[in-house]
Scaffold this active site. Structure first.
Site, short mmCIF file in Angstrom:
data_model
loop_
_atom_site.label_atom_id
_atom_site.label_comp_id
_atom_site.label_asym_id
_atom_site.label_seq_id
_atom_site.Cartn_x
_atom_site.Cartn_y
_atom_site.Cartn_z
N ASN A 74 0.82 -1.20 0.00
CA ASN A 74 0.00 0.00 0.00
C ASN A 74 0.86 1.26 0.00
OD1 ASN A 74 -1.93 1.93 0.25
ND2 ASN A 74 -2.80 1.18 2.15
N ASP A 75 1.41 1.61 1.15
CA ASP A 75 2.14 2.87 1.26
C ASP A 75 3.29 2.99 0.28
OD1 ASP A 75 0.52 3.87 3.27
OD2 ASP A 75 1.67 2.85 4.84
N VAL A 76 3.90 1.85 -0.06
CA VAL A 76 5.07 1.92 -0.95
C VAL A 76 4.69 2.23 -2.40
CG1 VAL A 76 6.46 0.37 0.46
CG2 VAL A 76 5.07 -0.57 -1.37
N THR A 77 3.36 2.33 -2.65
CA THR A 77 2.93 2.69 -4.01
C THR A 77 2.27 4.06 -4.05
OG1 THR A 77 0.73 1.77 -3.67
CG2 THR A 77 2.41 0.26 -4.50
N ASN A 78 2.21 4.72 -2.89
CA ASN A 78 1.41 5.93 -2.80
C ASN A 78 2.08 7.12 -3.49
OD1 ASN A 78 -0.32 7.95 -2.05
ND2 ASN A 78 -0.50 7.27 0.08
#
Lengths: 467, 103
Positions: A395-399
Site C-alpha cells: 500500500n504505502d510503498v505505491t502511494n
C-alpha cells in the site's frame, strides 16, 4: 590440550570462514557455499574450545548432551517454520543470542578464574568493564527482541505504546547503567552487577514498545546489530578473536541493514527509535476524500480480462501477501499469464514486508526464479512501459503522495511508480489506509481498478478466470 | 614500552567492522533475509564462552553456580546455531534461476 597460541590461530581461521560466509551472499549462486563456510567455521570454533580447555571429565558429557538438546530444538524449528514466519523467527533467535551473552557474562563474573580474568572480588578492571557492557547490551537485545517477537507474532498489538516522559526515562536509565558500571568497577559488588542486568532488560522493553508494526524492518535489523555488539563485548572479555571478528561483522551488518531500511522509508534512524509513527491518523481528512472521490471496483473476471489482454504485467507484492499466504496462488496466476506470452516481472520495495528481503524469500519459496524479481531502482522506469500493475498486499510503498504532497508524512519516501502503468489492479480488503495512516491516492485514479478481497482468494479466483 | 594486548584486540575489532561494512554492502538485497539468519547463527559462536564456563565445574559438582549458566547458554546458543544455519540453508535452496528450471 592445545596451546593458547594454536587455538588463537584456529579461532582466527573460524573468523575468516565467517567473513567468507557473508561474502557468499553477494549472489544466490555462491550463497550455499558460503553457508557451508559458516558451518565449518562454527565446527572449528567449538572443537578448538573443547581441546583448549582439555577437561574430559563428566562435564564434557553434559556439555555434549546440552549441545544436542539445543541442536535438536533448533533443527526442529528450522524445518517446521513456515517462510511467512521468518521475521518472528529471526527476532526470536536474536533474543537467544542476547540471553546467551548475558549468561556467559554472569558465568564469567561468578567464576573469573575459569576465564583467566582474575578472582572473585578482584576481577581485572578491563574485563569487568567489557563483561558488564556485554551483559548490558545482551540484556537489551534479549528483552527488545522478545517485544519485537510478540509484536510480529500478533500476540502483542503492533501499534506503538507511548507515554509522557518516555524518552526522558530511557535516557535516565541509560545513563544509570553507565553510572552503575562505574560503581561496579570500584566495588566489584555482585548486587550492582545484577542491577545493571535488570535495568538493561527494562531498557530493552522500553526501547521497542513505542515502535510501530511497520517499522519492524528497522527494529529487527537494529536488534541484529545489537546482538553482534553484545557478542563482541563478550569476545573482548574472553580475549577470543573469533568472537570479536564475528561480533564486529554482525554488528556492522545489522547497522547497514537498518540504514538501508531507514533510507527506503525516508526516515531518520533517530525518528524510528523514538517511535510513535503511525499513531496519529489523519482520519478526518481521509473520510472527506472518500466521500468526494469515486472508486472503481471490479471482480476477478475483470482482472483476468485486463491481464489476458496485456503484454506485460508487473507484480507488486507487500506484507498483505505474506499475511494471506498468497505467494503460491500468485505464482500459479503468473504461470498462466506466461503461457499466454505475457511478460511478468516482480517489483519489490525495500521495506515491503516486515523484515529486509522478506518478499524475496516468499517468492523464492513459491518457486519464482530470482532473476524475475527486481528491486525498486532497477524496475521503477519499467512501469511507464507496462500494461498492468498487479498490487497485492502493498500500500504505502505505491502511494504517489510521497512524490507530490510535501505535507504528507511519507513525503520523500522512494515509492514504486505504479500509477504510470496503463492500468493498476489493486488487491485489498478494504479502502482503509496503510500503517502510515495516509490515504492512498492511487485508489482514486482513473486507471485503477480496486479488487476488494482477501489476497489469496482473489488470486485464486483470477486463476480460475484465466482459463 | 610494550603494547597492551587489548590494543591488538581493538585493532582486530575495528578492522573487522570495516570488513563487515564492505562485505555486507555487496550482499544482494534479495538475500537480506538469509543474511540476517546467518549472522544470527554465526553470532552464536558465543557458545565458546558458554563451553568454557560449563567445563569449569569439577567432576564432583558438574553444575556449580557459574557452570549452570554456562550450560544454559550452551542450549540457547545451540538452538541458534543449528536453527540459524539450517533455516538459512532451507531458504537458500529455494533461490533458483530461470534457466535451472528448464533443464
Amino acid at each position: 590440550m592445545i596451546s593458547a597460541n594454536l587455538s588463537a590461530i584456529f579461532y582466527l581461521i573460524s573468523g575468516i570462514l565467517f567473513i567468507l560466509a557473508l561474502r557468499g551472499l553477494s549472489s544466490p549462486d555462491t550463497s550455499r557455499q558460503g553457508n557451508y563456510f559458516g558451518i565449518a567455521g562454527m565446527v572449528i570454533a567449538i572443537v578448538v574450545t573443547f581441546l583448549s580447555v582439555g577437561n574430559f571429565s563428566t562435564s564434557l558429557t553434559f556439555v555434549i548432551i546440552f549441545l544436542l538438546i539445543g541442536g535438536l530444538i533448533g533443527a526442529f524449528i528450522a524445518f517446521r517454520i513456515p517462510m511467512t514466519a521468518m521475521p518472528e523467527l529471526v527476532a526470536g533467535f536474536h533474543s537467544l543470542v542476547g540471553l546467551a551473552a548475558v549468561f556467559v557474562a554472569i558465568a564469567a563474573f561468578l567464576n573469573p578464574e575459569a576465564f583467566n580474568l582474575g578472582f572473585v572480588g578482584k576481577i581485572k578492571l578491563a574485563s569487568l568493564i567489557e563483561m558488564s557492557i556485554g551483559a548490558a547490551v545482551g540484556a537489551i537485545t534479549f528483552s527488545g527482541s522478545i517485544i519485537a517477537f510478540l509484536k510480529l507474532r500478533g500476540i502483542m498489538s503492533g501499534s506503538p505504546i507511548t507515554f509522557g516522559g518516555q524518552h526522558l526515562l530511557n535516557l535516565i536509565l541509560g545513563i544509570g547503567i553507565f553510572v552503575l558500571i562505574y560503581f561496579l568497577c570500584i566495588s566489584q559488588s555482585a548486587n550492582i552487577f545484577w542491577t545493571v542486568i535488570m535495568i538493561s532488560f527494562l531498557v530493552g522493553i522500553l526501547l521497542i514498545i513505542p515502535i510501530g508494526g511497520a517499522d519492524m524492518p528497522v527494529v529487527i535489523s537494529m536488534l541484529n546489530s545489537y546482538s553482534g555488539w553484545a557478542a563482541a563485548g563478550i569476545g573482548f572479555t574472553l580475549e577470543n578473536t573469533a568472537l570479536i571478528i564475528t561480533g564486529a561483522l554482525v554488528g556492522s551488518s545489522g547497522a547497514i541493514l537498518s540504514y538501508i531500511m531507514c533510507k527506503a522509508m525516508n526516515r531518520s534512524f533517530v525518528s524510528v527509535i523514538l517511535g510513535g509513527f503511525g499513531a496519529d491518523s489523519s482520519s478526518d481528512n481521509t473520510k472527506q476524500k472518500k466521500d468526494q472521490k469515486p472508486v472503481k471496483s471490479g471482480n476477478a473476471e475483470d482482472a483476468a480480462f485486463l491481464m489476458k489482454n496485456a503484454s506485460s504485467v508487473i507484480i507488486v507484492p507487500g506484507y498483505g501477501m505474506a499475511v494471506a499466504q498468497a505467494q503460491h496462488a500468485l505464482r500459479e496466476m503468473v504461470d498462466k499469464l506466461k503461457k499466454n506470452d505475457i511478460k511478468v516481472t516482480y517489483a519489490i520495495h525495500p521495506v515491503a514486508g516486515r523484515m529486509p528481503g522478506h518478499m524475496n524469500v516468499l517468492l523464492a519459496e513459491a518457486n519464482v526464479p530470482y532473476d524475475e524479481v527486481f528491486e525498486l531502482e532497477d524496475i521503477n522506469n519499467d512501469f511507464a512501459n507496462s500494461d498492468v500493475a498487479f498490487v497485492i498486499g502493498a500500500n504505502d510503498v505505491t502511494n504517489p503522495v510521497a512524490k507530490t504532497d510535501p505535507k504528507s508524512p511519507i513525503f520523500g519516501m522512494p515509492v514504486l511508480d505504479v500509477e504510470k502503468c496503463k492500468s493498476v489492479l489493486f488487491v485489498k480488503r478494504s479502502l482503509s489506509p496503510g500503517y502510515a495512516g495516509i490515504d492512498n491516492e492511487l485508489f482514486y485514479k482513473d486507471n485503477t481498478l480496486m479488487l476488494f478481497a482477501d489476497a489469496k482468494k482473489m488470486t485464486e479466483d483470477i486463476v480460475k478466470n484465466l482459463d | 614500552m610494550e603494547i597492551d594486548p587489548f590494543i591488538f584486540r581493538l585493532s582486530i575489532f575495528i578492522l573487522s567492522i570495516f570488513i563487515g561494512y564492505y562485505v555486507v554492502w555487496s550482499v544482494t538485497p534479495s538475500l537480506h533475509t538469509p543474511l540476517m539468519s546467518v549472522t544470527n547463527a554465526i553470532s552464536s559462536v558465543i557458545i565458546v564462552g558458554a563451553i568454557i564456563a560449563a567445563l569449569a565445574g569439577s567432576s564432583e559438582s558438574v553444575f556449580g553456580t557459574s557452570s549452570i549458566f554456562g550450560f544454559l547458554a550452551i542450549v540457547l546458543a545451540a538452538i541458534n546455531i543449528f536453527g540459524g544455519f539450517l533455516v538459512t540453508q532451507r531458504m537458500l535452496q529455494m533461490y533458483k534461476k530461470k534457466k535451472d528450471k528448464k533443464k
